[in-house]
Design an enzyme around this catalytic site. Structure first.
Site, mmCIF file in Angstrom:
data_model
loop_
_atom_site.group_PDB
_atom_site.id
_atom_site.type_symbol
_atom_site.label_atom_id
_atom_site.label_comp_id
_atom_site.label_asym_id
_atom_site.label_seq_id
_atom_site.Cartn_x
_atom_site.Cartn_y
_atom_site.Cartn_z
ATOM 1 N N ASP A 272 50.572 26.904 43.880
ATOM 2 C CA ASP A 272 50.008 25.639 43.799
ATOM 3 C C ASP A 272 51.128 24.779 43.916
ATOM 4 O OD1 ASP A 272 48.262 23.444 43.295
ATOM 5 O OD2 ASP A 272 49.207 23.258 41.281
ATOM 6 N N LEU A 273 50.980 23.384 44.181
ATOM 7 C CA LEU A 273 52.166 22.454 44.686
ATOM 8 C C LEU A 273 52.454 21.636 43.438
ATOM 9 C CD1 LEU A 273 54.334 21.437 46.704
ATOM 10 C CD2 LEU A 273 52.170 20.064 47.681
ATOM 11 N N ASP A 274 51.518 20.521 43.323
ATOM 12 C CA ASP A 274 51.534 19.463 42.345
ATOM 13 C C ASP A 274 51.596 19.965 40.893
ATOM 14 O OD1 ASP A 274 51.202 17.447 44.240
ATOM 15 O OD2 ASP A 274 49.207 17.971 44.361
ATOM 16 N N THR B 225 54.693 15.933 40.914
ATOM 17 C CA THR B 225 53.833 15.118 41.583
ATOM 18 C C THR B 225 52.421 14.869 40.763
ATOM 19 O OG1 THR B 225 53.499 16.599 43.196
ATOM 20 C CG2 THR B 225 54.907 14.876 43.841
ATOM 21 N N LYS C 127 42.866 17.658 38.378
ATOM 22 C CA LYS C 127 43.569 18.340 38.604
ATOM 23 C C LYS C 127 43.341 19.609 39.332
ATOM 24 C CE LYS C 127 47.698 18.403 35.325
ATOM 25 N NZ LYS C 127 48.330 19.080 34.180
ATOM 26 N N GLY C 128 44.124 19.811 40.522
ATOM 27 C CA GLY C 128 43.849 20.992 41.412
ATOM 28 C C GLY C 128 42.904 20.799 42.217
ATOM 29 N N VAL C 129 41.774 19.790 41.930
ATOM 30 C CA VAL C 129 40.540 19.502 42.839
ATOM 31 C C VAL C 129 40.703 18.535 44.052
ATOM 32 C CG1 VAL C 129 39.105 20.324 40.750
ATOM 33 C CG2 VAL C 129 39.431 17.988 41.225
ATOM 34 N N ARG D 46 40.625 15.551 46.920
ATOM 35 C CA ARG D 46 40.793 14.245 46.544
ATOM 36 C C ARG D 46 39.267 13.657 46.454
ATOM 37 N NH1 ARG D 46 43.262 11.178 51.625
ATOM 38 N NH2 ARG D 46 44.610 12.958 51.203
ATOM 39 N N SER E 149 47.654 24.821 47.953
ATOM 40 C CA SER E 149 47.462 23.463 47.417
ATOM 41 C C SER E 149 46.152 22.758 48.027
ATOM 42 C CB SER E 149 48.673 22.749 47.555
ATOM 43 O OG SER E 149 48.349 21.276 47.026
ATOM 44 N N ALA E 150 45.444 22.119 47.080
ATOM 45 C CA ALA E 150 44.579 21.526 47.417
ATOM 46 C C ALA E 150 44.989 20.119 48.341
ATOM 47 C CB ALA E 150 43.521 20.943 46.327
ATOM 48 N N SER E 151 46.132 19.694 48.220
ATOM 49 C CA SER E 151 46.479 18.549 48.612
ATOM 50 C C SER E 151 46.865 18.485 50.198
ATOM 51 C CB SER E 151 47.908 18.200 47.970
ATOM 52 O OG SER E 151 48.305 16.884 48.496
ATOM 53 N N ASN F 228 48.638 16.157 51.414
ATOM 54 C CA ASN F 228 49.932 15.984 51.711
ATOM 55 C C ASN F 228 50.996 17.091 51.235
ATOM 56 O OD1 ASN F 228 49.684 12.925 51.854
ATOM 57 N ND2 ASN F 228 48.441 13.288 49.871
ATOM 58 N N LYS G 225 39.133 24.677 44.929
ATOM 59 C CA LYS G 225 39.412 25.068 43.490
ATOM 60 C C LYS G 225 38.301 24.484 42.572
ATOM 61 C CE LYS G 225 44.193 25.442 44.383
ATOM 62 N NZ LYS G 225 45.614 24.922 44.112
ATOM 63 N N GLU H 77 49.993 28.355 38.689
ATOM 64 C CA GLU H 77 49.008 27.099 38.689
ATOM 65 C C GLU H 77 49.427 26.549 37.298
ATOM 66 O OE1 GLU H 77 46.749 25.437 39.625
ATOM 67 O OE2 GLU H 77 46.294 26.434 41.579
ATOM 68 N N ASP H 78 49.212 25.099 37.584
ATOM 69 C CA ASP H 78 49.283 24.311 36.227
ATOM 70 C C ASP H 78 47.826 23.830 35.884
ATOM 71 O OD1 ASP H 78 49.037 22.380 38.418
ATOM 72 O OD2 ASP H 78 49.769 20.923 37.198
HETATM 73 C C1 BG6 Z 1 46.021 18.857 44.039
HETATM 74 C C2 BG6 Z 1 46.136 17.854 42.749
HETATM 75 O O1 BG6 Z 1 47.142 19.429 44.254
HETATM 76 O O2 BG6 Z 1 45.744 17.961 45.322
HETATM 77 C C3 BG6 Z 1 44.807 17.032 42.592
HETATM 78 O O3 BG6 Z 1 46.197 18.644 41.825
HETATM 79 C C4 BG6 Z 1 44.577 16.160 43.924
HETATM 80 O O4 BG6 Z 1 45.057 15.965 41.678
HETATM 81 C C5 BG6 Z 1 44.516 17.214 45.393
HETATM 82 O O5 BG6 Z 1 43.453 15.462 43.973
HETATM 83 C C6 BG6 Z 1 44.355 16.472 46.635
HETATM 84 O O6 BG6 Z 1 45.625 15.872 46.981
HETATM 85 P P1 BG6 Z 1 45.340 14.901 48.301
HETATM 86 O O7 BG6 Z 1 47.102 14.521 48.278
HETATM 87 O O8 BG6 Z 1 44.882 15.481 49.319
HETATM 88 O O9 BG6 Z 1 44.758 13.620 47.832
HETATM 89 MG MG MG Z 2 48.644 21.632 40.190
#
Ligand code: BG6
Ligand code: MG
Length: 223
Positions: free
Chosen positions: A8-10, A16, A45-47, A49, A114-116, A118, A145, A169-170
């Site tokens: 996982d990233l954040d 972050t 968290k983890g889910v 956007r 990561s779900a992000s 970014n 997730k 994971e956090d």
């Molecule tokens: C996860 C975060 O890593 O990424 C979540 O824990 C966040 O809080 C999700 O909603 C999506 O991130 P982004 O950067 O695509 O908005």
């Molecule tokens: Mg995380």
């Protein structure tokens, strides 16, 4: 020996995680004049956007059109990106650079799960892109997730079976995702959040390879 590490990233690699909720708070304040309680953070968290925004709107008991939903999600991302503008290698969480380098030196493959959206930007800015053999694109994953899909995709991207990997994971949703995927889970954080993990470290600075390998071997020998 374990062959793959799925991250996982954040809140695991980069400092972050709190910036996401800080951004949601700013968005809710600006658009609805409302504040968000601390305990809502865990649900975001983890889910993804959009799943985070849905949880926040549900808490606020606010219904919006699809167009407005998309606009709010985009605005949150602009707020978040603004928080990331000075992101640098200094924002890697304690011990994580050394741990990632150790895994690399041991020939363990690494993937980002990561779900992000970014994720690639954050890896680039923290100088970690080259350490990763694969980065899963969360926009291509059907169920986020706590569904297992993203971790299964990460293992597959490394050409490994889930059993050959360990995931870090956090978030509650992330541990659930790893468990559903049949991947040994390492939780980082407190008992409340990641107590269900196969192995838990209170913070990233406590992670060490030997404990991870030992728990992975134990689970594989008993399976
Ligand atoms: C996860 C975060 O890593 O990424 C979540 O824990 C966040 O809080 C999700 O909603 C999506 O991130 P982004 O950067 O695509 O908005
Ligand atoms: Mg995380």
């Amino acid at each position: 020996m374990m062959k793959g590490a799925l991250f996982d990233l954040d809140g695991v690699i980069a400092d972050t995680a709190s910036l996401h909720f800080k951004s949601w708070r700013k968005l809710a304040e600006k658009n609805f004049g409302r504040s968000l309680p601390d305990d809502l953070e865990q649900r975001t968290k983890g889910v993804s956007r959009s799943d985070s925004l849905a949880a926040i709107l549900e808490y606020l008991e606010i219904k919006v059109s699809e167009t407005e939903f998309n606009r709010l999600a985009e605005e949150k991302n602009l707020i978040y990106r603004d928080f990331l503008k000075d992101l640098s290698p200094d924002d890697i969480l304690p011990g994580m650079r050394d741990f990632i380098e150790e895994l690399k030196n041991r020939g363990i493959m690494m993937a980002l799960a990561s779900a992000s959206q970014n994720g690639p930007f954050i890896l680039e800015r923290t100088g970690l892109s080259d350490c990763f053999n694969a980065v899963v694109d969360p926009s291509k994953i059907k169920a986020g997730k706590p569904a297992p899909d993203i971790y299964l995709a990460a293992a597959a991207a490394l050409g490994l079976s889930p059993r050959e990997c360990v995931g870090f994971e956090d978030a509650v949703s992330g541990i659930q995702s790893l468990k559903a995927a049949g991947i040994v889970s390492v939780g980082i954080g407190n008992e409340n959040e990641v107590g269900q993990a196969d192995l838990r470290f209170a913070s990233t600075g406590d992670i060490n390879y030997d404990d991870v390998e030992e728990v992975w071997s134990e689970i594989m020998n008993n399976a």
